[in-house]
Design an enzyme around this catalytic site. Structure first.
Site, PDB file in Angstrom:
ATOM      1  N   CYS A   1      -2.149   1.531 -52.590  1.00 36.28           N
ATOM      2  CA  CYS A   1      -2.196   0.143 -52.108  1.00 36.28           C
ATOM      3  C   CYS A   1      -0.895  -0.599 -52.407  1.00 36.28           C
ATOM      4  O   CYS A   1      -0.540  -0.801 -53.572  1.00 36.28           O
ATOM      5  CB  CYS A   1      -3.395  -0.535 -52.774  1.00 36.28           C
ATOM      6  SG  CYS A   1      -3.411  -2.316 -52.692  1.00 36.28           S
TER       7      CYS A   1
ATOM      8  N   CYS B   1      -1.236  -3.906 -54.335  1.00 35.00           N
ATOM      9  CA  CYS B   1      -1.613  -3.592 -55.717  1.00 35.00           C
ATOM     10  C   CYS B   1      -0.357  -3.307 -56.543  1.00 35.00           C
ATOM     11  O   CYS B   1      -0.228  -3.761 -57.685  1.00 35.00           O
ATOM     12  CB  CYS B   1      -2.539  -2.380 -55.777  1.00 35.00           C
ATOM     13  SG  CYS B   1      -4.088  -2.593 -54.885  1.00 35.00           S
TER      14      CYS B   1
END
Length: 102
Positions: A26, A29
């Site tokens: 991600c 993230c």
């Protein structure tokens, strides 16, 4: 020292726990990682920051209905008191945790 379970960590009395539900693949993230590290250092001894990989811990993600990542949840005395899906600017994150720091 034995490893504590997720529920033991978030239910620990005293310091609030900020949980970062993330995944290695991600992008947002990864962008949040340095922000969270800085927050943890700024509030060392007052705030615990932990990361939960949703791919490795689907039960924890499911338990808290994490549908997009990153999702940040702040627990205070075992209760979720703040939640945000998506990347959060450092200033907004600091404002969110501030009321729960002793």
């Amino acid at each position: 020292m034995p490893k504590k379970s997720f529920s033991e960590i978030i239910n620990s009395p005293g310091m609030p726990v900020l949980v970062d539900f993330y995944a290695d693949w991600c992008g947002p993230c990864k962008a949040m990682a340095p922000v969270l590290e800085q927050l943890a250092q700024q509030h060392q001894g007052k705030l615990k920051v932990i990361k939960i990989d949703v791919d490795r811990n689907p039960a924890a993600a499911q338990q808290f209905r994490v549908q997009s990542i990153p999702t940040l949840i702040l627990f205070h005395k075992g209760q979720p008191v703040w939640r945000q899906a998506g990347a959060v600017p450092a200033g907004q994150l600091t404002q969110a945790v501030q009321p729960f720091l002793s």
